[in-house]
Scaffold this active site. Structure first.
Site, PDB file in Angstrom:
ATOM      1  N   HIS A 216       0.922  -1.347  -0.042  1.00 43.77           N
ATOM      2  CA  HIS A 216       0.094  -0.143   0.161  1.00 43.77           C
ATOM      3  C   HIS A 216       0.729   1.312   0.015  1.00 43.77           C
ATOM      4  O   HIS A 216       2.002   1.151   0.626  1.00 43.77           O
ATOM      5  CB  HIS A 216      -0.790  -0.224   1.083  1.00 43.77           C
ATOM      6  CG  HIS A 216      -1.897   1.141   1.243  1.00 43.77           C
ATOM      7  ND1 HIS A 216      -1.534   2.369   1.614  1.00 43.77           N
ATOM      8  CD2 HIS A 216      -3.275   1.080   1.016  1.00 43.77           C
ATOM      9  CE1 HIS A 216      -2.760   3.264   1.806  1.00 43.77           C
ATOM     10  NE2 HIS A 216      -3.583   2.247   1.166  1.00 43.77           N
ATOM     11  N   ASP A 338     -11.181   1.604  -1.306  1.00 47.98           N
ATOM     12  CA  ASP A 338     -10.243   2.679  -0.461  1.00 47.98           C
ATOM     13  C   ASP A 338     -11.026   3.342   0.615  1.00 47.98           C
ATOM     14  O   ASP A 338     -10.841   4.659   0.773  1.00 47.98           O
ATOM     15  CB  ASP A 338      -9.495   3.624  -1.446  1.00 47.98           C
ATOM     16  CG  ASP A 338      -8.179   3.946  -0.552  1.00 47.98           C
ATOM     17  OD1 ASP A 338      -7.985   3.359   0.451  1.00 47.98           O
ATOM     18  OD2 ASP A 338      -7.758   4.949  -1.225  1.00 47.98           O
TER      19      ASP A 338
HETATM   20 MN    MN Z   1      -5.769   2.943   0.580  1.00 47.86          MN
END
Ligand code: MN
Length: 378
Positions: A216, A338
């Protein structure tokens, strides 16, 4: 610690009630809706694979770190949460919430499951001992909430790369005792990348547990002044995150990590952090720089296809989805939102209306995630 866990929890529950008073259920709906996006009905099982949460222990540690790392851009968001005029920061409220508003938004948008992960940069800015202990606490907390909501939540475990040996142990514990679904790392740790062989016990542990590693983004270790444009910070999620994380994956490829660990699976968000777009030139220039004597067993692009899966997080663009589908195939792409940083409703609509063969969308929406993250098919 200047703030203990109880004080922090009390603080965040005050924030939570204040914001619910202000917005209520209408606030939840308005925050999730994007007026200009069509909302086709739910068509597919949706497993969202890059969905952030936090725990008070992580937030409290960020508050400590923010006190002395005044200019580090990775702390901008946290500084905002702790500022006296922050009011009710909805992002922090949503990160700390696992069972209320989060499930309500999932239900409204037709999202079946969140694959949860501790929000970026995880524990990677903390002192080694604190980092190792907060990672274990986060993993325990994650296992608890999954046990409580097994049809709604799965999760990626966190580890502290600062101590690769203890990280390897935590990977083993997270996968084999807590039965988490994979692991996550937030790019570099103290400016070091996982291609450095001192981190390779981490890859050994991942491969031994058949755990995919989600890489990430976070801010670059030393964002140069050119990236902080007067108009807007380009080093952050607008552009720099993608460069940083794509760079991390490229460093692993050229270092031969995937020759050493051919079964290792890495997951990149944001439609592959631009790598799928550059495959031809990456191969061309690799050959050119090494005068066709590169030491890798395969072309660099082949590792992107064989060892890397990408997710749609924060990239609700059908044209890019169609391109990645054509270049990488239907087995290497997974759905992600997200949350809570981007829009749930828009992401769900984007997936449900994907202009691809239905059998391939089934793979992207949930099937590939079931396979790579060991999630029971419905
Ligand atoms: Mn993210």
């Amino acid at each position: 610690m200047s703030m203990n866990r109880r004080e922090f929890l009390e603080g965040s529950s005050k924030v939570l009630s204040a914001s619910l008073l202000a917005g209520g259920a209408a606030g939840v709906a308005a925050a999730g809706a994007a007026a200009d996006v069509p909302k086709p009905g739910k068509k597919y099982r949706l497993i969202a694979t890059e969905e952030a949460f936090s725990i008070p222990e992580q937030a409290d540690e960020f508050r400590q770190v923010a006190n002395f790392l005044h200019t580090n851009p990775d702390l901008d968001m946290w500084r905002g949460f702790f500022s006296p005029d922050a009011g009710a920061p909805p992002i922090l409220r949503r990160l700390l919430d696992l069972e209320g508003e989060r499930i309500q938004i999932m239900d409204q948008a037709g999202v079946d499951m969140h694959l949860l992960s501790l929000t970026s940069p995880g524990v990677q800015m903390f002192q080694t001992d604190a980092a190792t202990s907060i990672a274990a606490t986060a993993n325990d907390r994650l296992a608890e909430v999954i046990k409580k909501h097994p049809t709604r939540f799965t999760g990626l475990g966190t580890f502290a790369p600062q101590d690769p040996k203890r990280a390897a142990k935590e990977i083993d514990r997270a996968m084999n005792q807590l039965k988490l679904n994979g692991m996550i790392v937030n790019s570099h740790t103290n400016s070091e990348y996982l291609d450095d062989t001192k981190f390779w016990p981490i890859f050994e542990a991942l491969v031994a547990s058949n755990a995919a590693l989600y890489i990430h983004p976070r801010n670059m270790p030393d964002p140069c002044s050119f990236m902080t444009h007067a108009a807007v910070n380009l080093a952050g999620a607008m552009w720099g995150f993608q460069m940083e994380t794509g760079l991390h994956a490229m460093r692993m490829i050229v270092a031969g990590v995937f020759d050493q660990f051919p079964t290792l699976k890495v997951v990149l968000g944001h439609m592959g952090e631009a790598l799928p777009y550059w495959l031809y030139r990456i191969d061309y220039m690799y050959n050119s720089y090494t005068r066709r004597n590169g030491k890798l067993k395969k072309k660099p692009s082949q590792y992107v296809k064989d060892n890397i899966l990408i997710t749609t997080s924060g990239m609700n663009t059908h044209a890019v989805l169609k391109y990645c589908h054509e270049v990488l195939g239907p087995d290497n792409i997974m759905f992600a939102i997200d949350y809570p940083y981007q829009e749930t409703f828009e992401a769900a609509a984007f997936m449900n209306s994907a202009p691809l063969p239905e059998a391939d969308v089934e793979k992207i929406a949930h099937g590939n995630a079931e396979k790579i993250f060991h999630i029971a098919a419905k």
